[in-house]
Design a protein around this motif. Sequence first.
Motif, PDB file in Angstrom:
ATOM      1  N   VAL A 233       0.874  -1.165   0.000  1.00 33.30           N
ATOM      2  CA  VAL A 233       0.000   0.000   0.000  1.00 33.30           C
ATOM      3  C   VAL A 233       0.913   1.217   0.000  1.00 33.30           C
ATOM      4  N   CYS A 234       0.620   2.174  -0.876  1.00 32.75           N
ATOM      5  CA  CYS A 234       1.393   3.410  -0.910  1.00 32.75           C
ATOM      6  C   CYS A 234       0.470   4.575  -0.599  1.00 32.75           C
ATOM      7  N   HIS A 235       0.857   5.365   0.398  1.00 36.47           N
ATOM      8  CA  HIS A 235       0.049   6.501   0.832  1.00 36.47           C
ATOM      9  C   HIS A 235       0.592   7.823   0.312  1.00 36.47           C
ATOM     10  N   CYS A 236       1.571   7.802  -0.612  1.00 36.42           N
ATOM     11  CA  CYS A 236       2.152   9.059  -1.104  1.00 36.42           C
ATOM     12  C   CYS A 236       1.072   9.875  -1.816  1.00 36.42           C
ATOM     13  N   LEU A 237       1.291  11.163  -1.848  1.00 37.96           N
ATOM     14  CA  LEU A 237       0.303  12.049  -2.463  1.00 37.96           C
ATOM     15  C   LEU A 237       0.149  11.779  -3.963  1.00 37.96           C
ATOM     16  N   ALA A 238       1.227  11.377  -4.634  1.00 45.91           N
ATOM     17  CA  ALA A 238       1.138  11.065  -6.067  1.00 45.91           C
ATOM     18  C   ALA A 238       0.237   9.856  -6.316  1.00 45.91           C
ATOM     19  N   CYS A 239       0.336   8.818  -5.482  1.00 52.97           N
ATOM     20  CA  CYS A 239      -0.550   7.651  -5.633  1.00 52.97           C
ATOM     21  C   CYS A 239      -1.992   8.031  -5.316  1.00 52.97           C
TER      22      CYS A 239
ATOM     23  N   VAL B 268       4.009   1.970   2.609  1.00 49.83           N
ATOM     24  CA  VAL B 268       4.996   3.043   2.498  1.00 49.83           C
ATOM     25  C   VAL B 268       4.326   4.412   2.568  1.00 49.83           C
ATOM     26  N   TYR B 269       5.126   5.418   2.895  1.00 50.54           N
ATOM     27  CA  TYR B 269       4.663   6.801   3.087  1.00 50.54           C
ATOM     28  C   TYR B 269       3.570   6.871   4.148  1.00 50.54           C
ATOM     29  N   GLU B 270       3.800   6.151   5.224  1.00 56.33           N
ATOM     30  CA  GLU B 270       2.839   6.113   6.331  1.00 56.33           C
ATOM     31  C   GLU B 270       2.540   7.507   6.891  1.00 56.33           C
ATOM     32  N   GLU B 271       3.509   8.426   6.808  1.00 50.73           N
ATOM     33  CA  GLU B 271       3.280   9.769   7.344  1.00 50.73           C
ATOM     34  C   GLU B 271       2.199  10.512   6.558  1.00 50.73           C
ATOM     35  N   ARG B 272       1.855  10.028   5.361  1.00 54.79           N
ATOM     36  CA  ARG B 272       0.817  10.661   4.547  1.00 54.79           C
ATOM     37  C   ARG B 272      -0.482   9.847   4.536  1.00 54.79           C
ATOM     38  N   ARG B 273      -0.515   8.817   5.371  1.00 55.77           N
ATOM     39  CA  ARG B 273      -1.709   7.971   5.465  1.00 55.77           C
ATOM     40  C   ARG B 273      -2.848   8.756   6.090  1.00 55.77           C
TER      41      ARG B 273
ATOM     42  N   ARG C  11      -3.082   9.799  -8.451  1.00 50.99           N
ATOM     43  CA  ARG C  11      -3.146   8.880  -9.592  1.00 50.99           C
ATOM     44  C   ARG C  11      -4.356   7.962  -9.521  1.00 50.99           C
ATOM     45  N   THR C  12      -4.670   7.472  -8.317  1.00 54.14           N
ATOM     46  CA  THR C  12      -5.771   6.519  -8.172  1.00 54.14           C
ATOM     47  C   THR C  12      -7.118   7.180  -7.889  1.00 54.14           C
ATOM     48  N   GLY C  13      -7.081   8.411  -7.409  1.00 55.75           N
ATOM     49  CA  GLY C  13      -8.327   9.049  -6.994  1.00 55.75           C
ATOM     50  C   GLY C  13      -8.834   8.480  -5.686  1.00 55.75           C
ATOM     51  N   SER C  14      -7.962   7.811  -4.945  1.00 56.92           N
ATOM     52  CA  SER C  14      -8.304   7.181  -3.684  1.00 56.92           C
ATOM     53  C   SER C  14      -7.368   7.711  -2.596  1.00 56.92           C
ATOM     54  N   ALA C  15      -7.498   7.201  -1.401  1.00 53.15           N
ATOM     55  CA  ALA C  15      -6.645   7.619  -0.298  1.00 53.15           C
ATOM     56  C   ALA C  15      -5.282   6.926  -0.325  1.00 53.15           C
ATOM     57  N   PHE C  16      -5.106   5.946  -1.221  1.00 56.70           N
ATOM     58  CA  PHE C  16      -3.849   5.207  -1.333  1.00 56.70           C
ATOM     59  C   PHE C  16      -3.878   4.378  -2.611  1.00 56.70           C
TER      60      PHE C  16
END
Length: 131
Positions: free
Chosen positions: A26-32, A112-117, A35-40
């Motif tokens: 699971v990637c929580h980065c802002l780009a993902c 990954v990118y848990e700080e942006r979760r 890109r997905t239109g979702s929270a991750f």
Amino acid sequence: MTTRTATCSCGQLRVTVEGDPVRVSVCHCLACQQRTGSAFGVQARWPRDRVRLEGETKVWQRTGDEGTVMDFHFCPHCGSTVWYARGPAADTIGVAVGAFADPKFPAPNFSVYEERRHPWVTLPDAVQRMF
């Protein structure tokens, strides 16, 4: 050996994989998120030699925070992102888990990118986390 097929929304773009993924993350980065239109984003990776790619794609290239260039392959007809790789010579292929349309798909084992979760997103305790 398990065989799974992921497709875009219209079915024109297909990825068939053999065996279990080497990683589900699971990637929580802002780009993902964008890109997905979702929270991750949720993706699974397989060695390239266990992946068969079919159909026409368009590619959107993005450079990550650490300088890694990723090629995101999406359907030019319906717009669904189905797979991605670190360029044409990548050792692994990442496939969007949602493209499998399988609620029994294995759970993620890496985040990954848990700080942006988003604070309302929860994952199992056993998931390995990178901040």
